[in-house]
Enzyme design. Structure first.
Site, PDB file in Angstrom:
ATOM      1  N   LYS A 100       0.850  -1.182   0.000  1.00  0.00           N
ATOM      2  CA  LYS A 100       0.000   0.000   0.000  1.00  0.00           C
ATOM      3  C   LYS A 100       0.895   1.244   0.000  1.00  0.00           C
ATOM      4  O   LYS A 100       1.950   1.255   0.653  1.00  0.00           O
ATOM      5  CB  LYS A 100      -0.889  -0.038   1.237  1.00  0.00           C
ATOM      6  CG  LYS A 100      -1.972   1.011   1.314  1.00  0.00           C
ATOM      7  CD  LYS A 100      -2.836   0.750   2.553  1.00  0.00           C
ATOM      8  CE  LYS A 100      -3.933   1.764   2.723  1.00  0.00           C
ATOM      9  NZ  LYS A 100      -4.765   1.463   3.921  1.00  0.00           N
ATOM     10  N   SER A 181      -9.524   1.366   3.018  1.00  0.00           N
ATOM     11  CA  SER A 181      -8.644   2.130   2.152  1.00  0.00           C
ATOM     12  C   SER A 181      -7.595   1.294   1.433  1.00  0.00           C
ATOM     13  O   SER A 181      -6.916   1.790   0.534  1.00  0.00           O
ATOM     14  CB  SER A 181      -7.933   3.211   2.964  1.00  0.00           C
ATOM     15  OG  SER A 181      -7.104   2.632   3.955  1.00  0.00           O
ATOM     16  N   SER A 205     -10.080  -1.354   6.957  1.00  0.00           N
ATOM     17  CA  SER A 205      -9.383  -1.087   5.701  1.00  0.00           C
ATOM     18  C   SER A 205      -8.547  -2.245   5.163  1.00  0.00           C
ATOM     19  O   SER A 205      -8.031  -2.155   4.058  1.00  0.00           O
ATOM     20  CB  SER A 205      -8.504   0.161   5.834  1.00  0.00           C
ATOM     21  OG  SER A 205      -9.313   1.308   5.828  1.00  0.00           O
TER      22      SER A 205
END
Length: 493
Positions: A100, A181, A205
């Protein structure tokens, strides 16, 4: 017969004979191919780069990868040479991993959290978890798109959208949302653009994008994985977590990230002697299609020998609102500290807000920065409001899980992870219909989501939650469920 694929010819400088189909391969299967000389790490990385070009950046255009590591092929080539000369470092030797884009790497990639304010940011060193992955022999393949600032910018956001990466699309239907996310990490794994990926979670997330994209996601016990080198939201809830197509692959990645055993309980699918509590009052409990999948999963657990304790209701009034207050305070303090320590070109939350205002057309074309502004208005971590909210949220979450596990003598709790993905809506923002992440997220306790079924071709997961520090045991139960149900089906890319 020798076959040259154009993309591979460019990145590898030659032909692959024959090209290996990497879709749905597990870490164990790849290691077996390495050992038999049927595949090299360099070829594997090349195949993923080709798939990213063909599927992510063109074709269906999933838009899950912000950037590819320009050194990935060279790293893989060096690891191949090391394997030939000295043997394998372990199960992740030569395995491509996507991170990420809020996880620090001190290389030729950027750590931006999806924000144009940090688009050119290169931190001075790797996050500790990245150092551990490199030591294990993993190849950092690239950075995944995410919801900007890990979805802590606006209450009207569209999950999976960032001003650096644009909108990531669900792996199963590009008109639908990937949840956030860690959206890019989940979509990349689901669509076989990477073998495994690292996400981060503050509340949902890791598990939501994993569930909604048909993969496994593990949110470990808070503190099991170091928070070092991760752009923060809240130190009292933040954790990185592995995302993969199988529980075993996710566990292997977590083991490397944390430097501790979490795979030794991955055994047979027999759940005899395990007591599993069924939460019935999760958010969105009236969703009929999700309810049918949930009931089928419960029956599968029962058939595998688990003792089911049904109809558990957990009440935590005020927990989520107190947690939100905590997040506002900790985001301001943690982000300011990160920016100072990482020598970023922009030095504070206040400067980020001003940058966004000055560049509103590029940064805020579809939603604003109301959460950033609320966080900036908060005081220090010594404020009574913060201290009271932290005590309240933690007490409610931990006592709810602990008392339920103890009262019913449970090994785990379960709840649906998600509803089917909603259509992406840049006018009204996200439309969450089912969720169960808050208890484990706010308490800091472990949770694992596993694919459980489909509604009109869209994946739904079931989450397993357990006691603090019982990650290994919980992963073992989730693995058994996976082996019983085999619900994972790849998207048609």
């Amino acid at each position: 017969m020798r076959t040259c694929m154009l993309a591979l010819l460019v990145v590898l400088g030659g032909c692959v004979t024959p090209p290996v189909d990497v879709t749905e391969l597990t870490v164990g299967e790849v290691q077996a191919k390495f050992d038999s000389n049927a595949l090299t790490a360099e070829q594997l990385v090349g195949r993923y780069i080709e798939r990213i070009d063909r599927i992510d950046r063109s074709g269906p255009g999933l838009n899950s990868i912000i950037e590819i590591n320009p050194d990935a092929l060279a790293i893989a080539r060096a690891l191949d040479s090391e394997r030939r000369e000295f043997g394998s470092r372990g199960p992740l030797h030569g395995i491509p991993v996507v991170l990420k884009a809020n996880v620090d790497t001190a290389d030729r990639m950027h750590t931006s959290a999806g924000s144009l304010a940090l688009a050119d940011h290169v931190p001075p060193d790797d996050a500790l978890l990245v150092s551990k992955l490199r030591e294990a022999g993993a190849v950092i393949l690239g950075k995944a798109n995410l919801s900007e600032w890990a979805n802590f910018r606006s209450e009207y956001s569209s999950s999976g959208w960032s001003s650096v990466g644009g909108q990531t699309h669900n792996a199963y239907d590009t008109a639908r949302n990937p949840c956030g996310s860690s959206s890019g990490s989940a979509v990349a794994v689901a669509a076989n653009l990477a073998m495994v990926a690292v996400g981060t979670e503050t509340n949902g997330s890791v598990v939501c994008p994993s569930g909604i994209n048909g993969i496994v996601g593990i949110k470990p016990t808070l503190g099991l994985v170091s928070q070092d080198g991760i752009i923060p939201i809240a130190h009292s809830q933040d954790t990185a977590g592995p995302m993969a197509r199988t529980v075993q692959d996710a566990a292997l990645l977590l083991e490397a990230m944390a430097g501790t055993d979490v795979t030794s309980d991955l055994g047979a699918s027999d759940l005899g002697g395990k007591r599993i509590g069924v939460i019935r009052n999760y958010y969105g409990a009236g969703h009929p299609s999700v309810g049918r999948i949930y009931d089928a999963g419960i029956e599968a657990l029962r058939q595998a020998g688990a003792e089911i304790v049904d109809d558990i209701e957990i009440e935590t009034p005020g927990m989520n609102s107190a947690s939100y207050t905590v997040l506002l305070y900790e985001f301001k303090a943690g982000l300011n500290q990160y920016l100072e320590q990482s020598n970023a070109a922009i030095g504070s939350l206040q400067e980020i807000i001003r940058f966004n205002e000055a560049n509103a057309a590029a940064v805020m074309p579809i939603f604003g920065q109301d959460i950033l502004e609320k966080a900036q208005a908060k005081g220090s971590l010594e404020d009574p409001e913060y201290l009271e909210a932290l005590e309240t949220s933690k007490r409610l979450a931990t006592s709810a899980i602990d008392s339920t596990l103890q009262e019913h003598e449970l090994d785990a709790l379960i709840a649906p992870t998600n509803s089917p993905a909603w259509p992406t809506d840049h006018i009204n923002g996200d439309s969450f219909h089912v969720g169960s992440s808050s208890l484990a997220a706010i308490s800091g306790y472990p949770s694992v989501t596993v694919p459980a079924g489909f509604v009109s071709g869209l994946p739904v997961g079931i989450s397993f939650m357990g006691a603090k520090g019982h990650d290994r045991q919980l992963i073992g139960i989730a693995h058994a469920f996976e082996q019983i149900t085999h619900s994972r089906q790849p998207p048609g890319h």
